[in-house]
Write a protein that holds these residues in place. Structure first.
Motif, mmCIF file in Angstrom:
data_model
loop_
_atom_site.group_PDB
_atom_site.id
_atom_site.type_symbol
_atom_site.label_atom_id
_atom_site.label_comp_id
_atom_site.label_asym_id
_atom_site.label_seq_id
_atom_site.Cartn_x
_atom_site.Cartn_y
_atom_site.Cartn_z
ATOM 1 N N GLU A 60 0.815 -1.224 0.000
ATOM 2 C CA GLU A 60 0.000 0.000 0.000
ATOM 3 C C GLU A 60 0.847 1.272 0.000
ATOM 4 O O GLU A 60 0.419 2.300 -0.521
ATOM 5 C CB GLU A 60 -0.948 -0.006 1.199
ATOM 6 N N SER A 61 2.051 1.214 0.545
ATOM 7 C CA SER A 61 2.899 2.412 0.566
ATOM 8 C C SER A 61 3.513 2.713 -0.802
ATOM 9 O O SER A 61 4.081 3.782 -1.004
ATOM 10 C CB SER A 61 3.998 2.268 1.616
ATOM 11 N N THR A 62 3.415 1.799 -1.746
ATOM 12 C CA THR A 62 3.953 2.017 -3.092
ATOM 13 C C THR A 62 2.834 2.168 -4.116
ATOM 14 O O THR A 62 2.994 1.827 -5.279
ATOM 15 C CB THR A 62 4.874 0.852 -3.508
ATOM 16 N N LYS A 63 1.727 2.721 -3.665
ATOM 17 C CA LYS A 63 0.577 2.925 -4.553
ATOM 18 C C LYS A 63 0.829 4.128 -5.462
ATOM 19 O O LYS A 63 1.221 5.194 -5.001
ATOM 20 C CB LYS A 63 -0.679 3.154 -3.712
ATOM 21 N N VAL A 64 0.617 3.959 -6.751
ATOM 22 C CA VAL A 64 0.765 5.022 -7.741
ATOM 23 C C VAL A 64 -0.636 5.376 -8.223
ATOM 24 O O VAL A 64 -1.334 4.541 -8.786
ATOM 25 C CB VAL A 64 1.644 4.567 -8.927
ATOM 26 N N ASP A 65 -1.044 6.621 -7.976
ATOM 27 C CA ASP A 65 -2.401 7.040 -8.322
ATOM 28 C C ASP A 65 -2.357 8.025 -9.489
ATOM 29 O O ASP A 65 -2.185 9.228 -9.314
ATOM 30 C CB ASP A 65 -3.080 7.670 -7.104
ATOM 31 N N ILE A 66 -2.502 7.485 -10.686
ATOM 32 C CA ILE A 66 -2.475 8.302 -11.905
ATOM 33 C C ILE A 66 -3.679 9.252 -11.917
ATOM 34 O O ILE A 66 -3.574 10.393 -12.350
ATOM 35 C CB ILE A 66 -2.484 7.408 -13.165
ATOM 36 N N GLY A 67 -4.820 8.800 -11.431
ATOM 37 C CA GLY A 67 -6.020 9.635 -11.397
ATOM 38 C C GLY A 67 -5.824 10.879 -10.547
ATOM 39 O O GLY A 67 -6.272 11.966 -10.910
ATOM 40 N N ALA A 68 -5.145 10.741 -9.418
ATOM 41 C CA ALA A 68 -4.884 11.901 -8.551
ATOM 42 C C ALA A 68 -3.955 12.893 -9.239
ATOM 43 O O ALA A 68 -4.129 14.106 -9.122
ATOM 44 C CB ALA A 68 -4.289 11.442 -7.222
ATOM 45 N N ILE A 69 -2.980 12.373 -9.973
ATOM 46 C CA ILE A 69 -2.066 13.261 -10.702
ATOM 47 C C ILE A 69 -2.820 14.011 -11.796
ATOM 48 O O ILE A 69 -2.671 15.228 -11.950
ATOM 49 C CB ILE A 69 -0.891 12.458 -11.294
ATOM 50 N N LEU A 70 -3.648 13.297 -12.551
ATOM 51 C CA LEU A 70 -4.456 13.958 -13.591
ATOM 52 C C LEU A 70 -5.396 14.988 -12.977
ATOM 53 O O LEU A 70 -5.588 16.072 -13.534
ATOM 54 C CB LEU A 70 -5.246 12.917 -14.381
ATOM 55 N N SER A 71 -5.974 14.664 -11.837
ATOM 56 C CA SER A 71 -6.867 15.614 -11.162
ATOM 57 C C SER A 71 -6.119 16.863 -10.729
ATOM 58 O O SER A 71 -6.632 17.980 -10.850
ATOM 59 C CB SER A 71 -7.518 14.966 -9.942
ATOM 60 N N ALA A 72 -4.901 16.697 -10.229
ATOM 61 C CA ALA A 72 -4.111 17.854 -9.815
ATOM 62 C C ALA A 72 -3.757 18.733 -11.016
ATOM 63 O O ALA A 72 -3.814 19.960 -10.933
ATOM 64 C CB ALA A 72 -2.842 17.395 -9.100
ATOM 65 N N VAL A 73 -3.428 18.109 -12.138
ATOM 66 C CA VAL A 73 -3.124 18.870 -13.351
ATOM 67 C C VAL A 73 -4.363 19.634 -13.815
ATOM 68 O O VAL A 73 -4.287 20.818 -14.168
ATOM 69 C CB VAL A 73 -2.586 17.944 -14.462
ATOM 70 N N ILE A 74 -5.513 18.968 -13.805
ATOM 71 C CA ILE A 74 -6.759 19.624 -14.217
ATOM 72 C C ILE A 74 -7.095 20.768 -13.267
ATOM 73 O O ILE A 74 -7.503 21.854 -13.699
ATOM 74 C CB ILE A 74 -7.904 18.596 -14.307
ATOM 75 N N ALA A 75 -6.903 20.561 -11.964
ATOM 76 C CA ALA A 75 -7.168 21.629 -10.989
ATOM 77 C C ALA A 75 -6.260 22.822 -11.244
ATOM 78 O O ALA A 75 -6.698 23.975 -11.196
ATOM 79 C CB ALA A 75 -6.973 21.108 -9.571
ATOM 80 N N PHE A 76 -4.984 22.553 -11.537
ATOM 81 C CA PHE A 76 -4.059 23.639 -11.837
ATOM 82 C C PHE A 76 -4.485 24.400 -13.085
ATOM 83 O O PHE A 76 -4.487 25.631 -13.099
ATOM 84 C CB PHE A 76 -2.637 23.094 -12.013
ATOM 85 N N LEU A 77 -4.844 23.681 -14.139
ATOM 86 C CA LEU A 77 -5.247 24.331 -15.382
ATOM 87 C C LEU A 77 -6.520 25.156 -15.202
ATOM 88 O O LEU A 77 -6.630 26.266 -15.731
ATOM 89 C CB LEU A 77 -5.430 23.294 -16.489
ATOM 90 N N ILE A 78 -7.474 24.631 -14.448
ATOM 91 C CA ILE A 78 -8.708 25.386 -14.181
ATOM 92 C C ILE A 78 -8.378 26.652 -13.391
ATOM 93 O O ILE A 78 -8.852 27.741 -13.707
ATOM 94 C CB ILE A 78 -9.735 24.519 -13.425
ATOM 95 N N THR A 79 -7.548 26.507 -12.356
ATOM 96 C CA THR A 79 -7.171 27.662 -11.535
ATOM 97 C C THR A 79 -6.444 28.708 -12.379
ATOM 98 O O THR A 79 -6.762 29.901 -12.310
ATOM 99 C CB THR A 79 -6.275 27.225 -10.369
ATOM 100 N N ALA A 80 -5.483 28.267 -13.181
ATOM 101 C CA ALA A 80 -4.728 29.202 -14.012
ATOM 102 C C ALA A 80 -5.641 29.902 -15.014
ATOM 103 O O ALA A 80 -5.520 31.110 -15.239
ATOM 104 C CB ALA A 80 -3.607 28.466 -14.736
ATOM 105 N N ALA A 81 -6.569 29.164 -15.626
ATOM 106 C CA ALA A 81 -7.471 29.772 -16.599
ATOM 107 C C ALA A 81 -8.382 30.804 -15.947
ATOM 108 O O ALA A 81 -8.582 31.899 -16.486
ATOM 109 C CB ALA A 81 -8.309 28.686 -17.284
ATOM 110 N N VAL A 82 -8.932 30.471 -14.786
ATOM 111 C CA VAL A 82 -9.825 31.418 -14.111
ATOM 112 C C VAL A 82 -9.053 32.654 -13.666
ATOM 113 O O VAL A 82 -9.525 33.784 -13.848
ATOM 114 C CB VAL A 82 -10.544 30.742 -12.923
ATOM 115 N N VAL A 83 -7.870 32.471 -13.100
ATOM 116 C CA VAL A 83 -7.065 33.624 -12.679
ATOM 117 C C VAL A 83 -6.750 34.503 -13.883
ATOM 118 O O VAL A 83 -6.856 35.730 -13.817
ATOM 119 C CB VAL A 83 -5.776 33.171 -11.967
#
Length: 142
Positions: A60-83
């Motif tokens: 469990e300590s070596t779990k790789v969560d691609i979905g969380a990474i994609l979500s963080a990228v999408i959150a960054f892009l949304i934040t940058a676009a709105v700003v």
């Protein structure tokens, strides 16, 4: 004490404080949007796996969560676009309009320091001395 009061009462400090407060609230809003709407949609692509696009390498300590990474990228892009569209674009448009009303040029001319002018002249003289090419045999870049 007067100097500190003048510093705090400047518009830049107040603007910065307001920006930090609004940024914090906006980050929470975007985080909730991504966690509760975008992340579940991304996890659908993980198939019947409960973890969505996550996988475990050894435990469990070596779990790789691609979905969380994609979500963080999408959150960054949304934040940058709105700003950009809510703050940067209107403010730069207002500044251009203000400059136009005052009769000032659109872009401020940048002044080149004497050091840069001197170094440029030295570079050009050395290039001319070598016959118009730099040491590597290439033409000089501007």
């Amino acid at each position: 004490m007067k100097g500190f009061k003048d510093f705090v009462m400047q518009g830049n400090v107040i603007d910065l404080a307001v920006g930090v407060v609004i940024g914090s609230a906006f980050t929470a809003l975007i985080g909730a949007f991504v966690d509760n709407l975008i992340q579940p949609v991304i996890n659908v692509f993980g198939g019947s796996n409960v973890d969505g696009l996550a996988f475990t390498i050894t435990n469990e300590s070596t779990k790789v969560d691609i979905g969380a990474i994609l979500s963080a990228v999408i959150a960054f892009l949304i934040t940058a676009a709105v700003v950009y569209f809510v703050f940067v674009l209107p403010i730069s448009s207002a500044r251009k309009l203000d400059r136009k009303r005052r009769g000032l040029p659109e872009e401020e001319e940048t002044t080149v320091s004497e050091d840069i002018v001197l170094l440029t002249e030295i570079r050009d003289a050395l290039t001319a001395q070598r016959g118009g090419t730099q040491a590597g045999g290439t033409t000089p870049q501007v």
